[in-house]
Design an enzyme around this catalytic site. Structure first.
Site, PDB file in Angstrom:
ATOM      1  N   LYS A 268      -2.464  -1.681  -3.695  1.00  0.00           N
ATOM      2  CA  LYS A 268      -3.168  -0.448  -4.031  1.00  0.00           C
ATOM      3  C   LYS A 268      -2.262   0.745  -4.007  1.00  0.00           C
ATOM      4  O   LYS A 268      -1.268   0.711  -3.279  1.00  0.00           O
ATOM      5  CB  LYS A 268      -4.349  -0.238  -3.094  1.00  0.00           C
ATOM      6  CG  LYS A 268      -3.951   0.134  -1.673  1.00  0.00           C
ATOM      7  CD  LYS A 268      -5.102   0.123  -0.749  1.00  0.00           C
ATOM      8  CE  LYS A 268      -5.699   1.487  -0.582  1.00  0.00           C
ATOM      9  NZ  LYS A 268      -6.551   1.601   0.571  1.00  0.00           N
TER      10      LYS A 268
ATOM     11  N   LYS B 210       0.851  -1.191   0.000  1.00  0.00           N
ATOM     12  CA  LYS B 210       0.000   0.000   0.000  1.00  0.00           C
ATOM     13  C   LYS B 210       0.883   1.236   0.000  1.00  0.00           C
ATOM     14  O   LYS B 210       1.679   1.448   0.916  1.00  0.00           O
ATOM     15  CB  LYS B 210      -0.897  -0.020   1.234  1.00  0.00           C
ATOM     16  CG  LYS B 210      -1.741   1.239   1.371  1.00  0.00           C
ATOM     17  CD  LYS B 210      -2.817   1.089   2.422  1.00  0.00           C
ATOM     18  CE  LYS B 210      -3.606   2.393   2.554  1.00  0.00           C
ATOM     19  NZ  LYS B 210      -4.699   2.290   3.501  1.00  0.00           N
TER      20      LYS B 210
HETATM   21  C1  PBG Z   1      -7.685   3.086   5.484  1.00  0.00           C
HETATM   22  C2  PBG Z   1      -7.872   2.971   4.021  1.00  0.00           C
HETATM   23  C3  PBG Z   1      -7.711   3.953   3.032  1.00  0.00           C
HETATM   24  C4  PBG Z   1      -8.130   3.377   1.830  1.00  0.00           C
HETATM   25  C5  PBG Z   1      -8.501   2.067   2.115  1.00  0.00           C
HETATM   26  N1  PBG Z   1      -8.303   1.826   3.465  1.00  0.00           N
HETATM   27  C6  PBG Z   1      -7.316   5.373   3.127  1.00  0.00           C
HETATM   28  C7  PBG Z   1      -5.956   5.777   3.496  1.00  0.00           C
HETATM   29  O1  PBG Z   1      -5.051   4.964   3.685  1.00  0.00           O
HETATM   30  O2  PBG Z   1      -5.801   6.982   3.648  1.00  0.00           O
HETATM   31  C8  PBG Z   1      -8.202   4.068   0.518  1.00  0.00           C
HETATM   32  C9  PBG Z   1      -9.212   3.532  -0.428  1.00  0.00           C
HETATM   33  C10 PBG Z   1      -9.603   4.460  -1.529  1.00  0.00           C
HETATM   34  O3  PBG Z   1      -8.985   5.517  -1.753  1.00  0.00           O
HETATM   35  O4  PBG Z   1     -10.579   4.122  -2.214  1.00  0.00           O
HETATM   36  N2  PBG Z   1      -6.398   3.215   5.922  1.00  0.00           N
END
Ligand code: PBG
Length: 329
Positions: A254, A201
């Site tokens: 992601k 991530k």
């Molecule tokens: C929680 C989380 C996030 C996303 C998924 N889980 C946000 C972040 O890390 O700030 C992002 C998903 C999206 O942008 O659709 N930590």
């Protein structure tokens, strides 16, 4: 054998011919639809930066889930907006937390049996400061504490699994969270609940619209001390390797579109099921172009999903899940 013996266009001549030689396929069952669950009743509040995506109270979320099941979608990924936030993210691990309560409602509804219920595990929607872990502040300086965060995350995972989550999906990027979750799940008699780790991530600008949807923008600083630097492919492979060693059953990567090389490399290296998350900003930028008439919605949507699948994702978390499932019929 070159031209004129070889003519690549022979197999592109008709749709029937193209269909015969198509290498990559999308199916509704490989799409996962994220839902944002909020308190109240009859609430269906559209996210301004994400047309067609809503904050839903549990009764409305049930309707959305029923529609998803009817379309053959593979599962839901659940996020919660708690009534109250605090420093310890109490709403994340409380037995009567918003997602726990939603899960119990979903599990009572037999028409939803075809959906895999995935619960996102993170603290950022539940902390008053919006960070994904426990924060210690000293004047201007702040630190996101790893090990105390991991304890709360493990507690959150077992609470969500106990409430009915089929899969728990940690998205916090703390070190050691997968092992701690596995241990907490096993200790609670939930040894059959898989962990889908958001192993790779990146700290991304493409999460912007999500933070409106989940009300989870950090109140100070940013997430770069825990999410990965977008420049690092090798580090992403190490993250995946470590999470698998800690007991992750599957991994999620992601964002998707700006990181297709990461998906492709992971597909070649690891023989585990893997998903990719086409995140909020990827969805919003496409929707913005659709609204302007700059891109053909259906074709651009399907092409974006096909690219992610071709890169190597077994399943895709996407806000287009329902629209794409309708196209796939
Ligand atoms: C929680 C989380 C996030 C996303 C998924 N889980 C946000 C972040 O890390 O700030 C992002 C998903 C999206 O942008 O659709 N930590």
């Amino acid at each position: 054998m070159n031209f004129p013996v070889t003519r690549m266009r022979r197999l592109r001549r008709t749709e029937a011919m193209r269909s015969l030689v198509r290498e990559t396929h999308l199916t509704p069952g490989a799409l996962i639809y994220p839902l944002f669950i909020c308190p109240g009743e009859g609430v269906r509040k559209e996210i301004s930066s994400m047309p067609g995506v809503f904050n839903l109270s549990i009764d409305e979320a049930v309707k959305e889930a029923e529609a998803s099941a009817a379309l053959g979608i593979g599962g839901l990924l659940l996020f919660g907006l708690p009534a109250e936030k605090d420093e310890q993210a109490t709403g994340a691990w409380a037995d009567d937390g918003i997602v726990q309560t939603a899960l119990r409602a979903f599990k009572k509804n037999r028409t939803l049996d075809s959906l895999v219920m995935m619960a996102d595990v993170c603290l950022c929607e539940y902390t008053s400061h919006g960070h994904c872990g426990v924060v210690v502040r000293d004047g201007d300086h702040y630190d996101i504490q790893n090990d105390s965060s991991v304890k709360l995350l493990a507690k959150t995972a077992s609470s969500l699994a106990k409430a009915g989550a089929d899969i728990v999906a940690p998205s916090d990027m703390m070190d050691g969270r997968v092992a701690a979750m596995r241990e907490a799940l096993d200790a609670a008699g939930l040894e059959m609940t898989p962990v889908l780790s958001y192993a790779s991530k990146f700290a991304s600008a493409f999460y912007g619209p999500f933070r409106e949807a989940a009300d989870s923008a950090p109140q100070f600083g940013d997430r770069r001390s825990y999410q990965m630097d977008g420049a690092n492919l090798r580090e992403a492979m190490r993250e995946i390797e470590l999470d698998l060693a800690e007991g992750a059953d599957m991994v999620l990567m992601k964002p998707a579109m700006p990181y297709l090389d990461v998906i492709s490399e992971a597909r070649q290296r690891f023989d585990v099921p893997m998903g990719a998350y086409q995140v909020s900003g990827e969805y919003s930028m496409l929707c913005a172009a659709f609204a302007k008439g700059w891109l053909e919605p259906q074709r651009a949507m399907m092409e974006s999903l096909l690219g992610i699948r071709r890169a190597g994702a077994d399943f895709i978390v996407t806000y287009f899940a329902k629209d794409a499932a309708k196209v796939l019929g």
